[in-house]
Design an enzyme around this catalytic site. Structure first.
Site, PDB file in Angstrom:
ATOM      1  CG  HIS A 171      -2.076  -0.974   1.061  1.00 32.03           C
ATOM      2  ND1 HIS A 171      -2.958  -0.962  -0.009  1.00 32.03           N
ATOM      3  CD2 HIS A 171      -2.457  -2.017   1.828  1.00 32.03           C
ATOM      4  CE1 HIS A 171      -3.839  -1.933   0.128  1.00 32.03           C
ATOM      5  NE2 HIS A 171      -3.559  -2.597   1.233  1.00 32.03           N
ATOM      6  NE  ARG A 182       1.294  -5.104   3.318  1.00 34.88           N
ATOM      7  CZ  ARG A 182       0.118  -4.702   3.798  1.00 34.88           C
ATOM      8  NH1 ARG A 182      -0.714  -5.589   4.359  1.00 34.88           N
ATOM      9  NH2 ARG A 182      -0.235  -3.434   3.737  1.00 34.88           N
ATOM     10  CG  ASP A 238      18.136 -13.446  -4.977  1.00 33.39           C
ATOM     11  OD1 ASP A 238      18.049 -13.647  -6.188  1.00 33.39           O
ATOM     12  OD2 ASP A 238      18.254 -14.378  -4.137  1.00 33.39           O
ATOM     13  CD  GLU A 241      -4.895  -9.011   3.764  1.00 33.62           C
ATOM     14  OE1 GLU A 241      -5.004  -7.945   4.364  1.00 33.62           O
ATOM     15  OE2 GLU A 241      -3.932  -9.243   3.013  1.00 33.62           O
ATOM     16  CG  ASP A 270      -7.462  -5.649   2.894  1.00 30.59           C
ATOM     17  OD1 ASP A 270      -6.253  -5.494   3.121  1.00 30.59           O
ATOM     18  OD2 ASP A 270      -8.077  -5.029   1.989  1.00 30.59           O
TER      19      ASP A 270
HETATM   20  O1  LIG Z   1      -6.013  -5.529   6.227  1.00 30.14           O
HETATM   21  C1  LIG Z   1      -5.260  -4.965   7.030  1.00 30.14           C
HETATM   22  O2  LIG Z   1      -5.617  -4.412   8.093  1.00 30.14           O
HETATM   23  C2  LIG Z   1      -3.815  -4.957   6.706  1.00 30.14           C
HETATM   24  O3  LIG Z   1      -3.353  -5.819   5.984  1.00 30.14           O
HETATM   25  C3  LIG Z   1      -3.029  -3.771   7.154  1.00 30.14           C
HETATM   26  C4  LIG Z   1      -3.301  -2.672   6.160  1.00 30.14           C
HETATM   27  O4  LIG Z   1      -2.989  -3.126   4.871  1.00 30.14           O
HETATM   28  C5  LIG Z   1      -2.424  -1.461   6.453  1.00 30.14           C
HETATM   29  O5  LIG Z   1      -2.233  -0.767   5.267  1.00 30.14           O
HETATM   30  C6  LIG Z   1      -3.071  -0.518   7.443  1.00 30.14           C
HETATM   31  O6  LIG Z   1      -4.338  -0.156   7.003  1.00 30.14           O
END
Ligand SMILES: O=C(O)C(=O)C[C@H](O)[C@@H](O)CO
Length: 261
Positions: free
Chosen positions: A48, A73, A87, A152, A178
């Site tokens: 993100h 991530r 790597d 998620e 999510d």
């Molecule tokens: O779904 C979530 O909560 C995460 O995976 C963390 C978010 O992606 C992170 O960007 C905070 O909102």
């Protein structure tokens, strides 16, 4: 000489709680500030935040000089992406949107060299091997790689038991933002139904002897997850902290100005 020790993986194996912070500012200078703040781990967000391989490497480099462990991530769990990140020196990966055991097994293969996996052999060029300075890297790297997967959405929650049975997955992270969206409560990870799902999943993760993790800014949820046995818990986001502080400072400046003609 073996691959570098992964203290974060060792801590999770021993059940030692690791407190983390999300890095979304995508800048090594700012990552360096966080690297000396005192968090056990820092999540470099390639999903993100506006990160690319170079910016992730730069942040790993400054974090390596600090007190925290870098958790990276990727945008998604593609084998080629994982190959590049490993790597580049990432030893702990947090892979988003894992929805089933087969996907989890493919991720285990992606972090494992042949014949048991499919990770491409490029240690001769890799930062991970000390640029070929670690003679035993190829035979010892896997033991020091920590694979964390994110569950998620409802599909992932439904498959959680199967995911937890996949050998080689070291921990499962529940993504409340999510998950809330997929449950019909977008923007409301604190919805009672979401909280119940998160805590039930955390219970299962801990019971499976894998590490349980979450990012939540809610103190109550942070405490509940720790009480359930979660061991990698992120409680802060650099973007949120910076944005709130700079807005507050601007408001104070405007208030001061308003006191003058
Ligand atoms: O779904 C979530 O909560 C995460 O995976 C963390 C978010 O992606 C992170 O960007 C905070 O909102």
């Amino acid at each position: 000489m073996p691959a570098p020790h992964n203290p974060f993986k060792a801590a999770l194996k021993e059940g030692n709680i690791q407190m983390g912070c999300w890095l979304g500012l995508a800048d090594p200078y700012l990552a360096e500030v966080s690297a000396h703040a005192g968090f056990d781990w820092l999540l470099i967000d390639g999903e993100h935040a506006p990160n690319d391989l170079r910016s992730i490497i730069a942040q790993m480099q400054v974090i390596a000089a600090g007190k925290s462990h870098a958790v990276v991530r990727p945008v998604i769990g593609e084998t080629w992406m994982i190959k590049q990140l490993l790597d580049a020196g990432a030893q702990t990966l947090l892979v988003p949107m894992v929805e089933g055991a087969e996907q989890a097994r493919e991720l285990v293969a992606a972090v494992t060299y042949p014949p048991h996996g499919v990770r491409g052999v490029g240690s001769a060029l890799a930062r991970a091997s000390g640029f070929a300075g670690i003679p035993d890297y190829l035979t010892t790297a896997r033991d020091e790689i920590c694979l964390l997967v994110q569950v998620e959405n409802r599909k992932g929650i439904a498959a959680l038991d199967d995911i937890l049975n996949v050998e080689g997955v070291d921990g499962v992270f529940i993504g409340p933002s999510d998950l809330a969206a997929d449950m019909g409560h977008i923007g409301n990870p604190g919805h009672p139904d979401v909280e119940i799902a998160v805590l039930d999943a955390m219970n299962k993760i801990v019971a499976s002897n894998k590490a349980g993790g979450i990012l939540t800014l809610q103190p109550g949820m942070q405490k509940k997850c720790l009480e359930l046995g979660a061991t990698f818990v992120a409680t802060a986001v650099d973007v949120t902290l910076f944005a709130a502080a700079i807005r507050k400072s601007a408001q104070e400046a405007q208030s001061l100005r308003n006191g003058f003609p």
